[in-house]
Scaffold this motif. Structure first.
Motif, PDB file in Angstrom:
ATOM      1  N   ASP A   1     -37.348  84.540  78.474  1.00 16.87           N
ATOM      2  CA  ASP A   1     -36.849  83.164  78.400  1.00 16.87           C
ATOM      3  C   ASP A   1     -37.948  82.220  77.926  1.00 16.87           C
TER       4      ASP A   1
ATOM      5  N   TYR B   1     -29.668  83.335  72.124  1.00 15.67           N
ATOM      6  CA  TYR B   1     -30.473  84.225  72.960  1.00 15.67           C
ATOM      7  C   TYR B   1     -29.681  84.668  74.195  1.00 15.67           C
TER       8      TYR B   1
ATOM      9  N   TYR C   1     -23.800  77.241  78.471  1.00 15.22           N
ATOM     10  CA  TYR C   1     -24.778  77.981  79.262  1.00 15.22           C
ATOM     11  C   TYR C   1     -24.150  78.456  80.562  1.00 15.22           C
TER      12      TYR C   1
ATOM     13  N   GLY D   1     -36.666  82.333  74.405  1.00 13.41           N
ATOM     14  CA  GLY D   1     -35.441  81.705  74.881  1.00 13.41           C
ATOM     15  C   GLY D   1     -34.966  80.564  73.999  1.00 13.41           C
ATOM     16  N   TRP D   2     -35.835  80.067  73.165  1.00 11.82           N
ATOM     17  CA  TRP D   2     -35.482  78.963  72.276  1.00 11.82           C
ATOM     18  C   TRP D   2     -34.654  79.421  71.074  1.00 11.82           C
ATOM     19  N   LEU D   3     -34.625  80.733  70.838  1.00 14.66           N
ATOM     20  CA  LEU D   3     -33.855  81.235  69.694  1.00 14.66           C
ATOM     21  C   LEU D   3     -32.362  80.979  69.900  1.00 14.66           C
ATOM     22  N   PRO D   4     -31.663  80.629  68.832  1.00 10.48           N
ATOM     23  CA  PRO D   4     -30.219  80.434  68.967  1.00 10.48           C
ATOM     24  C   PRO D   4     -29.544  81.747  69.386  1.00 10.48           C
TER      25      PRO D   4
END
Length: 175
Positions: A58, A67, A4, A62-65
């Protein structure tokens, strides 16, 4: 976590710093190219829209791989000359939407400016009134302390022993 942070650093470098530098170079040329300036203005309009959308995106997806990585790729797609991503996104999506809603946007911005100006003026008046009140209170305290101050007392001198003795002996002789 490291992924990140690395992605965030790359977004800052590739979506903001590099385009800002290219925009600077376009502006500071002796004879700036109008098309180049138009491109960078369109780019910054898109980036501004993405920045406004970012908190909602987000929260929603935002939880999507991948993203965050997708956002990075979109930013590079926008400024990379061969893709002409900025021109496509601007002409296909932003320009039609903003043109359609321009009167409403202008009216809302005008109302916001008016309200913000009124709020700022009201806040400034309240701060000024508070400062005046507190200054007056402080002045009153200082004045009351200077008025209530007791007068300075004269220092007491020690009585002259010889004079006191002479006075007392003269009083005894006369009696």
């Amino acid at each position: 976590m490291l992924g990140y942070m690395l992605n965030r650093l790359l977004v800052l470098l590739l979506a903001y710093l590099y385009p800002a530098y290219e925009c600077f170079k376009s502006i500071e040329k002796n004879k700036p190219d109008v098309e180049q300036l138009r491109f960078w203005c369109q780019y910054w309009i898109i980036i501004a829209a993405m920045t406004v959308w970012d908190p909602f995106g987000d929260a929603l997806i935002g939880w999507l791989p991948m993203y965050s990585e997708t956002k990075l790729v979109i930013c590079v797609y926008l400024w990379y000359p061969k893709t002409q991503g900025t021109k496509y996104i601007y002409e296909s999506f932003l320009k039609p939407y903003i043109s359609k809603h321009e009167p409403e946007i202008d009216r809302t911005l005008s109302e916001f400016k008016t309200r913000a100006g009124d709020s700022a003026a009201l806040y400034f008046q309240r701060v000024l009134a508070y400062a005046q009140t507190r200054s007056f209170d402080l002045l009153q305290v200082l004045m009351s302390q200077s008025i209530q101050r007791p007068p300075p007392q004269e220092p007491q001198t020690k009585p002259d022993i010889k004079a006191a003795a002479a006075t007392s002996s003269a009083g005894k002789k006369s009696s």
